[in-house]
Design an enzyme around this catalytic site. Structure first.
Site, PDB file in Angstrom:
ATOM      1  N   LYS A 253       4.967  -3.742   4.200  1.00 61.37           N
ATOM      2  CA  LYS A 253       4.094  -3.441   3.052  1.00 61.37           C
ATOM      3  C   LYS A 253       3.745  -4.741   2.325  1.00 61.37           C
ATOM      4  CE  LYS A 253       4.182  -1.046  -1.465  1.00 61.37           C
ATOM      5  NZ  LYS A 253       4.848  -0.043  -2.319  1.00 61.37           N
TER       6      LYS A 253
ATOM      7  N   ASP B  18       1.437  -4.433  -7.716  1.00 60.49           N
ATOM      8  CA  ASP B  18       1.267  -2.987  -7.846  1.00 60.49           C
ATOM      9  C   ASP B  18       1.199  -2.617  -9.322  1.00 60.49           C
ATOM     10  OD1 ASP B  18       1.186  -0.270  -7.572  1.00 60.49           O
ATOM     11  OD2 ASP B  18       3.239  -0.061  -6.764  1.00 60.49           O
TER      12      ASP B  18
ATOM     13  N   LYS C 210       1.241   1.912 -14.203  1.00 57.66           N
ATOM     14  CA  LYS C 210       2.678   1.884 -14.494  1.00 57.66           C
ATOM     15  C   LYS C 210       2.898   1.463 -15.944  1.00 57.66           C
ATOM     16  CE  LYS C 210       4.413   0.337  -9.938  1.00 57.66           C
ATOM     17  NZ  LYS C 210       5.397   1.392  -9.616  1.00 57.66           N
TER      18      LYS C 210
ATOM     19  N   ASP D 223       6.155  -6.407  -4.684  1.00 60.18           N
ATOM     20  CA  ASP D 223       5.777  -5.242  -3.890  1.00 60.18           C
ATOM     21  C   ASP D 223       5.221  -5.631  -2.517  1.00 60.18           C
ATOM     22  OD1 ASP D 223       6.063  -2.523  -3.891  1.00 60.18           O
ATOM     23  OD2 ASP D 223       4.016  -2.126  -4.598  1.00 60.18           O
TER      24      ASP D 223
ATOM     25  N   ASP E  15      -0.182   5.474  -7.690  1.00 54.98           N
ATOM     26  CA  ASP E  15       0.959   4.554  -7.617  1.00 54.98           C
ATOM     27  C   ASP E  15       1.761   4.749  -6.321  1.00 54.98           C
ATOM     28  OD1 ASP E  15       2.677   2.593  -8.399  1.00 54.98           O
ATOM     29  OD2 ASP E  15       3.713   3.769  -9.933  1.00 54.98           O
TER      30      ASP E  15
ATOM     31  N   GLU F  12       0.922   4.098  -3.376  1.00 53.97           N
ATOM     32  CA  GLU F  12      -0.084   3.430  -2.542  1.00 53.97           C
ATOM     33  C   GLU F  12       0.502   2.825  -1.270  1.00 53.97           C
ATOM     34  OE1 GLU F  12       1.547   1.958  -4.909  1.00 53.97           O
ATOM     35  OE2 GLU F  12       2.190   0.182  -3.822  1.00 53.97           O
TER      36      GLU F  12
ATOM     37  N   ARG G 216       2.613   3.942   0.958  1.00 51.90           N
ATOM     38  CA  ARG G 216       2.601   4.819   2.137  1.00 51.90           C
ATOM     39  C   ARG G 216       1.187   4.945   2.714  1.00 51.90           C
ATOM     40  NH1 ARG G 216       5.300   9.579  -1.181  1.00 51.90           N
ATOM     41  NH2 ARG G 216       6.007   7.718  -2.297  1.00 51.90           N
TER      42      ARG G 216
END
Ligand code: BES
Ligand code: ZN
Ligand code: ZN
Length: 477
Positions: free
Chosen positions: A223, A228, A235, A246, A305, A307, A309
């Site tokens: 990833k 993020d 967030k 992230d 959020d 994102e 996956r």
């Protein structure tokens, strides 16, 4: 700079490792009295310098007890950071020389891109009998991972991550190709595009291939969310604070790839990194949008959020199209994984019991602990929203790490040996050899697994019989 072993064997100061309460090594009467006078007890991390005619002729390092050592991983590293400048060699006192030497080198990592950091004082000569090149390769991979995570998003956005990826490829004569921006749409990576399109830096898919074409195939997917914000489901500040990390999954697979390529393992390696920033602008994807993935499965967005996956799904689908012998996914995927196991014990998910047992045992052998969690089929219904094939953020968030793992597995149809690691990618408070900041997790364990599975010329370093509790999915009720 990557810490390496010193070759200055002749000037190296001998280190005697002494467990708590154990007898001192052979010392002169003066030295023995001196050590007693300092109060040295052999407690973990204690140091006593041995004087000899105005110079240091040796050092004692405390190795504690089984109980104190069980609370940590790299025991000599504590003392290594207290020693005066010099070159040292471990003379006696420990069994697990390879991991202790590794820890010593790792304790000499400094993140010095933005400020002067403490200089490295205590260097180590490679102990006899250890595979020094392998340890140095692991250290170099781990330091690459730490640097990539520690560099903030202002200097490690998708452009810079691509540059780092290309440099890694160039350093090892690997082939690198990149699909950027709207080309992601024409080449059918719609979810990578949707997540990354709101950023000023275009989303992209980084792809590296290395090794002999007919060797066993290993694909790493990481990833690469360079920051993020959460997207439109923004967030709160406290949760966004660490989100430069992230891209920790990509940093970890790049570190592992560096280890594999440095050691020249006989595998055909592929590394895939969807590199995006989950940003906010008029073009951002929205809650309730329905995306069609590369694989054709539709996904209802119930939280922008979730994102990771989404971008991973398109990359995994591509990887699965050629059915590698082993497919590894690493991602800072869920807060739920941290709630379950904390920052230092990443969960992993694998259908194959044999593979999972190898990973758990290798984690212990390499001071890189990991814990298996289940792809729990009864929760499959939780990721099915009704109006699309999949829901990216099931309501309530129960078993969040498992439902995220199940989501990813929907995109892996052909590859039986698929394993997903939900890593934290960050050390919140400094531990011996593990400074606060970006963390390499699972990579050293995986290096051994890959060597043992595919490179039969390497001796097996893992005690497969050892296993760990709860590694067998049959044990779950
Ligand atoms: N990057 C985060 C996960 C994360 C958060 C990892 C904190 C480590 C520490 C991920 O993109 C995310 O925000 N996931 C959500 C998913 C939820 C909305 C279904 C989460 O875990 O809260
Ligand atoms: Zn997120
Ligand atoms: Zn994320």
């Amino acid at each position: 700079m990557t810490p390496r072993f010193s070759t200055d064997v002749h000037n190296a100061i001998p280190v005697y490792v002494v467990a708590k309460g154990a007898a001192y090594p052979d010392l002169t009467a003066t030295q023995r009295n001196w050590v007693k006078a300092t109060g040295f007890s052999g407690a973990l991390g204690e140091v006593a310098l041995l004087p000899d005619d105005g110079r240091i002729s040796g050092v004692l390092i405390g190795f504690g007890t089984d109980a104190t050592r069980a609370r940590g991983r790299f025991h000599l590293a504590i003392a290594a950071q207290k020693l005066p400048a010099g070159v040292y060699r471990i003379s006696s006192g420990i069994d697990d020389l390879a991991n202790e030497a590794l820890g010593w080198l790792l304790s000499n990592y400094r993140f010095s891109k933005y400020a002067k950091t403490g200089v490295v004082k205590a260097e180590l000569v490679a102990p006899e009998g250890v595979d020094a090149a392998r340890i140095e390769a692991m250290v170099a991979g781990e330091c690459l991972t730490r640097d990539l995570i520690n560099i903030p998003a202002s200097d490690m956005g998708p452009d810079a991550l691509e540059a780092a990826f290309r440099k890694l490829g160039a350093d090892h004569n690997a082939e690198v190709s990149v699909i950027t921006g709207d080309d992601l749409l024409t080449q059918n990576f719609p979810m990578i595009h949707a997540v990354g399109r709101a950023s000023d830096q275009a989303p992209r898919l980084l792809d590296m291939r290395w090794g002999e074409a007919n060797a066993p195939t290993v694909t790493l997917v990481g990833k690469g969310v360079c920051f993020d914000t959460g997207g439109l489901n923004i967030k709160p500040g406290a949760s966004m604070g660490l989100m430069k990390k992230d891209m920790g999954g990509s940093a970890n697979v790049m570190g592992l790839a560096h280890m594999i390529m440095t050691l020249g393992l006989n595998i055909r390696l592929r590394v895939l990194v969807p590199a995006v920033e989950n940003s906010i602008s008029a073009g951002a994807f929205r809650p309730q949008d329905i995306l069609t993935s590369r694989k054709g499965l539709t996904v209802e967005i119930n939280n922008t959020d979730a994102e990771g996956r989404l971008v991973l799904a398109d990359a995994l689908a591509l990887a699965d199209e050629e059915t590698p012998d082993l497919m590894i996914c690493m991602a800072t995927l869920t807060g739920a994984a941290r709630v379950a196991l904390g920052p230092d014990l990443p969960p992993f998910f694998a259908d194959s019991d044999a593979l999972a047992t190898e990973i758990s045992a290798s984690g212990i052998a390499n001071a890189d602990p990991l814990w298996r969690m289940p792809f729990w089929e009864p929760y499959e219904g939780d990721i099915e929203p009704g109006i699309a094939d999949l829901d990216n953020a099931p309501k309530g968030g129960m078993a969040g790490a498992i439902t995220a793992a199940l989501f990813l597995r929907r995109f892996v149809e052909n590859t039986p040996n698929f394993v997903h690691f939900d890593i934290y990618g960050w050390i919140p408070a400094a531990k011996p050899a593990r400074p606060k900041g970006g963390a390499c997790q699972g990579s050293r364990a995986l290096l051994s697994v890959i060597e043992n599975r595919f490179c039969s010329n390497k001796p097996c370093s893992v005690d497969h019989a050892a296993g760990t509790p709860f590694t067998n999915i049959e044990q779950y009720p």
